[in-house]
Scaffold this active site. Structure first.
Site, short mmCIF file in Angstrom:
data_model
loop_
_atom_site.label_atom_id
_atom_site.label_comp_id
_atom_site.label_asym_id
_atom_site.label_seq_id
_atom_site.Cartn_x
_atom_site.Cartn_y
_atom_site.Cartn_z
N LYS A 22 -49.97 -50.96 -12.59
CA LYS A 22 -50.38 -51.00 -14.00
C LYS A 22 -50.40 -49.58 -14.59
CE LYS A 22 -54.94 -51.19 -14.95
NZ LYS A 22 -55.46 -50.13 -15.84
N ASN A 23 -50.96 -48.63 -13.85
CA ASN A 23 -51.18 -47.30 -14.42
C ASN A 23 -49.95 -46.41 -14.39
OD1 ASN A 23 -53.72 -48.12 -15.00
ND2 ASN A 23 -54.73 -47.02 -13.34
N ARG A 93 -57.90 -48.40 -23.40
CA ARG A 93 -57.91 -46.92 -23.48
C ARG A 93 -56.53 -46.33 -23.24
NH1 ARG A 93 -61.13 -43.10 -23.21
NH2 ARG A 93 -59.78 -41.88 -21.88
N CYS A 117 -66.75 -46.98 -23.28
CA CYS A 117 -66.11 -47.71 -22.19
C CYS A 117 -67.18 -48.09 -21.17
CB CYS A 117 -65.04 -46.81 -21.55
SG CYS A 117 -64.33 -47.54 -20.08
N ARG A 122 -65.65 -41.31 -21.83
CA ARG A 122 -64.25 -41.00 -21.49
C ARG A 122 -63.60 -40.24 -22.65
NH1 ARG A 122 -61.58 -46.22 -18.87
NH2 ARG A 122 -60.07 -44.69 -18.14
N PRO A 123 -63.94 -38.96 -22.78
CA PRO A 123 -63.40 -38.17 -23.89
C PRO A 123 -61.89 -37.96 -23.76
CG PRO A 123 -64.47 -36.75 -22.30
CD PRO A 123 -64.76 -38.16 -21.87
N ILE A 124 -61.25 -37.54 -24.83
CA ILE A 124 -59.82 -37.21 -24.75
C ILE A 124 -59.57 -35.81 -25.34
CG2 ILE A 124 -59.01 -39.60 -24.74
CD1 ILE A 124 -58.23 -39.18 -27.71
N LEU A 126 -59.12 -33.05 -23.86
CA LEU A 126 -58.05 -32.31 -23.16
C LEU A 126 -56.67 -32.74 -23.67
CD1 LEU A 126 -59.52 -32.44 -19.53
CD2 LEU A 126 -59.25 -30.38 -20.94
N ASP A 308 -60.91 -45.84 -8.55
CA ASP A 308 -60.59 -47.25 -8.84
C ASP A 308 -60.77 -48.16 -7.64
OD1 ASP A 308 -57.87 -46.46 -11.15
OD2 ASP A 308 -60.05 -46.38 -11.33
N ILE A 330 -65.91 -38.99 -10.38
CA ILE A 330 -65.00 -39.02 -11.53
C ILE A 330 -65.70 -39.66 -12.74
CG2 ILE A 330 -62.72 -39.72 -12.37
CD1 ILE A 330 -62.58 -37.88 -9.92
N ARG A 400 -56.87 -58.06 -16.59
CA ARG A 400 -56.30 -56.85 -17.21
C ARG A 400 -55.48 -56.07 -16.19
NH1 ARG A 400 -60.14 -53.11 -20.53
NH2 ARG A 400 -58.10 -52.11 -20.62
C1 EPZ Z 1 -56.88 -42.99 -15.57
O1 EPZ Z 1 -57.80 -43.02 -16.64
C2 EPZ Z 1 -56.73 -44.43 -15.10
N1 EPZ Z 1 -56.22 -45.25 -16.20
C3 EPZ Z 1 -58.09 -44.96 -14.65
O2 EPZ Z 1 -57.88 -46.27 -14.14
C4 EPZ Z 1 -58.60 -44.07 -13.53
O3 EPZ Z 1 -59.88 -44.51 -13.15
C5 EPZ Z 1 -58.68 -42.62 -14.02
O4 EPZ Z 1 -57.38 -42.19 -14.48
C6 EPZ Z 1 -59.09 -41.65 -12.92
O5 EPZ Z 1 -58.21 -41.75 -11.83
C7 EPZ Z 1 -54.89 -45.21 -16.48
O6 EPZ Z 1 -54.13 -44.50 -15.85
C8 EPZ Z 1 -54.42 -46.10 -17.58
P1 EPZ Z 1 -58.99 -39.28 -16.71
P2 EPZ Z 1 -57.96 -41.72 -17.59
O7 EPZ Z 1 -58.61 -38.75 -18.05
O8 EPZ Z 1 -56.67 -40.99 -17.68
C9 EPZ Z 1 -62.74 -36.71 -17.75
C10 EPZ Z 1 -58.26 -48.59 -13.93
O9 EPZ Z 1 -59.22 -49.16 -13.40
N2 EPZ Z 1 -62.00 -36.27 -18.95
O10 EPZ Z 1 -58.19 -38.88 -15.52
O11 EPZ Z 1 -58.60 -42.17 -18.86
C11 EPZ Z 1 -63.11 -38.18 -17.79
O12 EPZ Z 1 -64.31 -38.40 -18.51
C12 EPZ Z 1 -58.52 -47.39 -14.81
O13 EPZ Z 1 -57.06 -48.88 -13.76
C13 EPZ Z 1 -62.52 -35.24 -19.74
O14 EPZ Z 1 -63.60 -34.72 -19.44
O15 EPZ Z 1 -59.00 -40.85 -16.76
C14 EPZ Z 1 -63.27 -38.50 -16.32
O16 EPZ Z 1 -64.56 -38.11 -15.90
C15 EPZ Z 1 -60.00 -47.16 -15.07
N3 EPZ Z 1 -61.85 -34.85 -20.85
C16 EPZ Z 1 -62.23 -37.59 -15.64
O17 EPZ Z 1 -61.92 -36.57 -16.61
C17 EPZ Z 1 -60.66 -35.41 -21.22
O18 EPZ Z 1 -60.08 -35.00 -22.24
C18 EPZ Z 1 -60.95 -38.31 -15.28
O19 EPZ Z 1 -60.54 -38.96 -16.46
C19 EPZ Z 1 -60.13 -36.45 -20.41
C20 EPZ Z 1 -60.81 -36.86 -19.28
#
Ligand code: EPZ
Length: 421
Positions: A22-23, A93, A117, A122-124, A126, A308, A330, A400
């Site tokens: 999926k990811n 997301r 969420c 889950r900020p964006i 970055l 995950d 995480i 999902r």
């Molecule tokens: C991806 O989410 C996956 N989703 C998630 O899988 C997975 O849990 C996660 O990576 C971690 O491996 C997809 O790929 C679609 P991150 P993502 O940005 O990209 C922090 C599932 O179950 N962060 O890597 O949204 C954030 O809060 C899903 O399939 C910032 O601080 O995760 C987290 O603590 C759930 N600032 C850490 O980084 C930012 O700008 C990792 O988040 C972005 C993220």
């Protein structure tokens, strides 16, 4: 609303074929916004999130069609609309992955901030700072991020955050950089196999990328990308979930179409628990000793233990012969499965981002509620082994991210009925 009725106690035996990841599929589908001509993706799983991404792409002028053989054909036909609406983004997301491709190809993007969420904040930020580093202007207006750029210029971008790198942030900025002018270097990039798969797909479309799958990715911008035929990697999280299904039921499963090399940290932990995992040509055979050993687990960015699979291994450790400790580094709030597992007789105590799991002799079936994708998978695993019947509500969460999970489990001896209220 659909729910699962699970009669526990059956040992699983047989062969399961793992679906596509999926990811990996979701960002690769978003990347097709940037390519000219038709793309054909093989191995895209039929999931709620994939259908949702198709719906979003359709609204952005992209035609999507499933072939009879399961291939997903994608062609951009209209580049006018650049708005990923809140109504759709808030449901998934991963929609944030539309940002980079829209900005790179259409020079503007309006993407709703995803909002809250179930698994935590889950900020964006970055993602957005990466787009700004490539020369985009950004503005937050009524909950939507508006990005625009006459031209994107390559740059050095650091992607490390307080919890390690960002997976979809790496995907977003790698995609945007493929059509930027000049060289972009991503430092502290995410190394997940899904990022490697996205990079490989972009290269197949004509992008110039190296280092995908390592903390430093180099992208030399090109003027255009062409559609191609591409096969998505198998889903390592589904693979890990079925490994644990074999272990928790004390059964024996052969998992086909999987990449054990994507799960080395998981295999390491499961072997310490006493799970027997033997590699075969295109898969693994998983069985377990009667007695499960307690272990310590800490989730980490890849290649560490994946967040995950944290809920799923926590369900397994409820039945270990001793006390285990699981730390979530995480998403520190990702413990919505704990209260539900305790309803089934587990003895789990949460102390900030760590849970102490006291092994018990058995779990007992009960009505429980799914809250997010991986927590619901953990509750299915617990229901498989619990004494008596478990009713799992709100199973749209599991649909999902798992393709026909009850069909795959019933085919190897489980007793799960999908019913509607
Ligand atoms: C991806 O989410 C996956 N989703 C998630 O899988 C997975 O849990 C996660 O990576 C971690 O491996 C997809 O790929 C679609 P991150 P993502 O940005 O990209 C922090 C599932 O179950 N962060 O890597 O949204 C954030 O809060 C899903 O399939 C910032 O601080 O995760 C987290 O603590 C759930 N600032 C850490 O980084 C930012 O700008 C990792 O988040 C972005 C993220």
């Amino acid at each position: 609303m659909d729910y699962f009725q699970i009669n526990g106690g059956n040992r699983l035996k047989g062969t399961v074929t793992i679906s596509g990841a999926k990811n990996a599929a979701l960002p690769i589908m978003a990347a097709t916004l940037m390519v000219d001509g038709e793309t054909v993706l093989q191995g895209v799983p039929d999931l709620i999130d994939v259908r949702h991404m198709c719906k979003m792409l359709n609204k952005l002028g992209v035609q999507t069609r499933r072939d009879d053989d399961g291939g997903l054909r994608i062609t951009v036909t209209d580049e006018m609309n650049c708005h990923a609406e809140y109504e759709l983004v808030r449901q998934m997301r991963a929609s944030v992955c539309l940002m980079g491709p829209l900005l790179a190809k259409r020079k503007k993007a309006q993407v709703a901030l995803p909002g809250g969420c179930a698994i935590g904040d889950r900020p964006i930020s970055l993602h957005i700072s990466g787009m700004e580093a490539l020369g985009a202007d950004s503005e937050l207006i009524s909950g939507d991020i508006h990005l625009k750029a006459k031209k994107l210029i390559g740059s050095e971008i650091f992607l490390g955050g307080p919890f390690g790198s960002t997976v979809t942030g790496t995907a977003n900025i790698m995609m945007a950089a493929t059509l930027a002018q000049g060289r972009t270097i991503l430092e502290s990039a995410a190394c997940e196999p899904e990022i490697t798969d996205l990079g490989d797909f972009l290269i197949a479309c004509g992008a110039q990328i190296s280092g995908q799958g390592t903390p430093r990715i180099t992208i030399d911008g090109v003027s255009s990308l062409r559609g191609c035929e591409y096969a998505i990697i198998p889903d390592r999280i589904e693979t890990g979930t079925f490994m644990i299904a074999a272990a928790i039921t004390n059964g024996e499963l052969t998992l086909q179409n999987c990449r054990p090399q994507h799960l080395l940290a998981v295999i390491d932990r499961l072997r310490r628990v006493g799970v027997i995992i033997e590699r075969q040509d295109d898969g693994v055979v998983v069985s377990s000793a009667r007695r499960l050993e307690p272990v310590e687990v800490s989730t980490q960015p890849y290649p560490g233990f994946p967040t995950d699979l944290q809920a799923q291994i926590s369900a397994l450790l409820c039945l270990a012969d001793g006390n285990s400790m699981v730390t979530e580094k995480i998403f520190p709030d990702r413990f919505l499965h704990v209260a539900e597992l305790n309803r089934m007789g587990a003895r789990i105590r949460k102390e900030s981002a760590t849970v102490m799991i006291e092994g018990v002799k058995r779990l007992v079936g009960a009505p429980v509620m799914a809250s997010d994708l991986r927590a619901s998978a953990a509750l299915v695993l617990a229901g498989l082994v619990a004494k008596g019947q478990t009713q799992l509500d709100r199973i749209y969460h599991i649909d999902r991210g798992y393709e026909q999970i009850e069909k795959k489990l019933n085919a190897v001896g489980a007793d799960i009925a999908r019913l509607s209220e």
